[in-house]
Design an enzyme around this catalytic site. Structure first.
Site, short mmCIF file in Angstrom:
data_model
loop_
_atom_site.label_atom_id
_atom_site.label_comp_id
_atom_site.label_asym_id
_atom_site.label_seq_id
_atom_site.Cartn_x
_atom_site.Cartn_y
_atom_site.Cartn_z
N GLY A 20 2.08 5.02 -0.57
CA GLY A 20 1.49 6.34 -0.82
C GLY A 20 2.58 7.30 -1.27
NE ARG A 21 6.67 9.64 3.06
CZ ARG A 21 6.28 10.65 3.83
NH1 ARG A 21 6.53 11.89 3.45
NH2 ARG A 21 5.65 10.44 4.98
CE1 TYR A 65 3.45 14.83 10.42
CE2 TYR A 65 3.45 15.78 8.22
CZ TYR A 65 2.82 15.06 9.20
OH TYR A 65 1.57 14.54 8.97
CB CYS A 110 -0.56 36.05 9.74
SG CYS A 110 -0.91 37.19 8.42
CD GLU A 162 -2.73 -0.32 2.70
OE1 GLU A 162 -3.86 -0.77 2.79
OE2 GLU A 162 -2.02 -0.05 3.70
C1 LIG Z 1 -0.37 6.24 5.32
C2 LIG Z 1 -0.63 4.82 5.08
C3 LIG Z 1 -0.03 4.17 4.01
C4 LIG Z 1 0.95 4.84 3.08
O1 LIG Z 1 2.10 5.24 3.71
P1 LIG Z 1 3.29 5.90 2.85
O2 LIG Z 1 4.35 6.12 3.83
O3 LIG Z 1 2.76 7.15 2.28
O4 LIG Z 1 3.66 4.89 1.80
C5 LIG Z 1 -0.37 2.86 3.77
N1 LIG Z 1 -1.25 2.21 4.57
C6 LIG Z 1 -1.84 2.81 5.62
C7 LIG Z 1 -2.79 2.04 6.45
C8 LIG Z 1 -1.55 4.12 5.91
O5 LIG Z 1 -2.13 4.70 6.97
#
Ligand SMILES: *Cc1c(COP(=O)(O)O)cnc(C)c1O
Length: 463
Positions: free
Chosen positions: A318-319, A360, A387, A316
């Protein structure tokens, strides 16, 4: 407090992709893979001149490179086909950047979607994705989100007892039973970017604690409204090591074996996301290919030693799927010199379009799109326009000579920038364009003053 400038012989050219071929992994470079410098010394992405894009679409502007995004999708997808002998499915963690166009590009590459709210389910549906490709996450899903997702045939990732109770009582409103569920477990593996720890328990709001799991297996196995197809774990983000995910594979296999003792037929194991990307030249993540190979081999090995059939392997990201595909272009405005301390250069965006630095302390790198080969000559602070003193995009950015009106590009802004953007100071969120083969298309319209008033109501008695 005196700052002694060091010699800076480099230029923005040092961030250009090393080779024209896309053999390297986008998550290991700062600029999208199509980045070039044209004859005007301007940065080009997807065959489009960044300064021209800003003239056409205004700034700040998110510029998404379609080829980089498709390349990461394919590297994940094809990597699993190459290294994992069983079935696999790559799922985009859409919280990184959820909008219709992004979902549509990623769906066309055959990926599934991890969604974490009714809004993300809705957005992904609007991109033409069907619920059977979606996995609903969340540690506190509302009953209406659960119903919406389940009615659309999404797989529900069970995070708590409340999810189970809610679904049991909603079951009679769901046409297609049983509901496909997966159980999220807290594996006791925690990552802090550069090191990780393993414990029996983990202080996390997500998932079931190890000492709860057997009770959950027992409960789920007795409910006819559930088809528990798999187990899930996600341990963190911006991870540069391979070992933690290899450990997850092993832990998930052990739990799958335990689940089978309760009569559950676990067919899918999801190792989560978390592979890191380069925000600076000091970041050193494995390539997507290396990561996929490592987790695939670990899963095969764990299944062999447990003597179980290979599950469908889910990951899964994302980044690492979208982070390196996008840059944000800003226009440089005012300059303030605080003698002997610091020079501030302000841009026309900031914490409302990129809240990661203030949230962060994330570090970014920048280039000046209209002076790519100019020698770097000063170290200054790039401030946003909000601001808030903490609204600093980059502390100590190395820049060439700049003037008001120059176009400053912050790199690797594809993940958790637009999706975390706000209207702080009643500033509209920027536009976004997708670029490919010298063409740019709007995917998010810039918010107008009218948009900002869309939710405002003025009660009669206040008029
Ligand atoms: C945020 C998240 C991801 C993705 O994480 P990345 O670091 O962006 O790859 C995958 N699975 C779950 C459950 C998440 O909360």
């Amino acid at each position: 407090m005196t700052f002694t400038p060091v010699k800076l012989p480099d230029s923005g050219l040092k961030y250009l992709p090393k080779s024209a071929d896309s053999a390297s992994s986008p998550n290991q470079q700062l600029l999208p893979i199509t980045a070039k410098v044209n004859e005007h010394d301007h940065l080009e992405i997807g065959g489009t001149d960044v300064t021209t894009l800003v003239e056409q679409y205004g700034s700040p502007l998110y510029i998404l490179d379609e080829e980089t995004l498709r390349t990461t999708c394919r590297q994940y997808r094809d990597g699993f086909k190459k290294y994992y002998p069983g079935e696999s499915q790559v799922i985009y963690a859409s919280k990184a950047w959820s909008c219709v166009a992004v979902c549509s590009i990623i769906a066309s590459e055959g990926l599934g979607f991890d969604v974490v709210s009714g809004g993300e389910v809705y957005t992904t549906l609007k991109a033409g994705v069907t619920g059977n490709k979606m996995y609903l996450h969340g540690n506190n899903k509302s009953a209406s989100e659960l119903l919406f997702a389940a009615q659309n045939n999404c797989t529900i990732i069970i995070d708590s007892w409340l999810d189970l109770e809610n679904l049991v009582s909603l079951a009679d409103q769901i046409q297609e039973l049983p509901i496909r569920i997966m159980l999220r477990l807290t594996p006791g593996i925690e990552c802090h970017t550069h090191d990780y720890i393993k414990t029996g328990h983990l202080d996390s709001k997500f998932g079931f604690d190890p000492n709860q799991i057997e009770a959950v297996f027992a409960f789920v196995s007795k409910q006819s409204c559930f088809n528990c197809i798999g187990l899930h774990a996600h341990i963190g983000s911006q991870i540069f090591e391979r070992q933690p995910h290899q450990d997850i594979a092993e832990v998930l296999v052990q739990w799958a074996v335990r689940a089978s003792e309760y009569g559950l037929n676990i067919e899918e194991l999801n190792i989560g996301g978390g592979l890191g990307i380069c925000y600076t030249e000091a970041d050193d993540p494995p390539s997507i290919d290396e990561w996929v190979k490592a987790v695939s081999e670990a899963m095969v090995k764990a299944c062999q030693s447990a003597n179980i059939a290979l599950p469908k392997l889910l990951a899964e990201p994302g980044r690492s799927l979208i982070g390196s595909s996008c840059v944000t272009a800003y226009t440089i405005g005012s300059r303030k010199v605080v003698p002997e301390i610091r020079t501030y250069l302000s841009v026309d965006g900031g914490m409302s379009d990129n809240p990661r630095p203030i949230t962060y302390q994330s570090v970014y790198r920048t280039v000046v799109a209209n002076r790519m080969s100019a020698p770097l000559e000063e170290t200054i602070t790039i401030a946003g326009k909000h601001c808030e003193s903490g609204d600093v995009l980059i502390k100590d950015a190395e820049l060439p000579h700049t003037e008001t009106g120059d176009i400053l590009v912050v790199m690797a802004t594809g993940a958790y920038n637009y999706s975390m953007a706000s209207n702080y100071n009643r500033i509209g969120r920027p536009a976004a364009v997708v670029v490919k083969d010298a063409e740019a298309n709007l995917i998010l319209r810039r918010e107008t003053y009218e948009d900002l008033l869309r939710q405002d109501c003025l009660p009669e008695r206040l008029r």
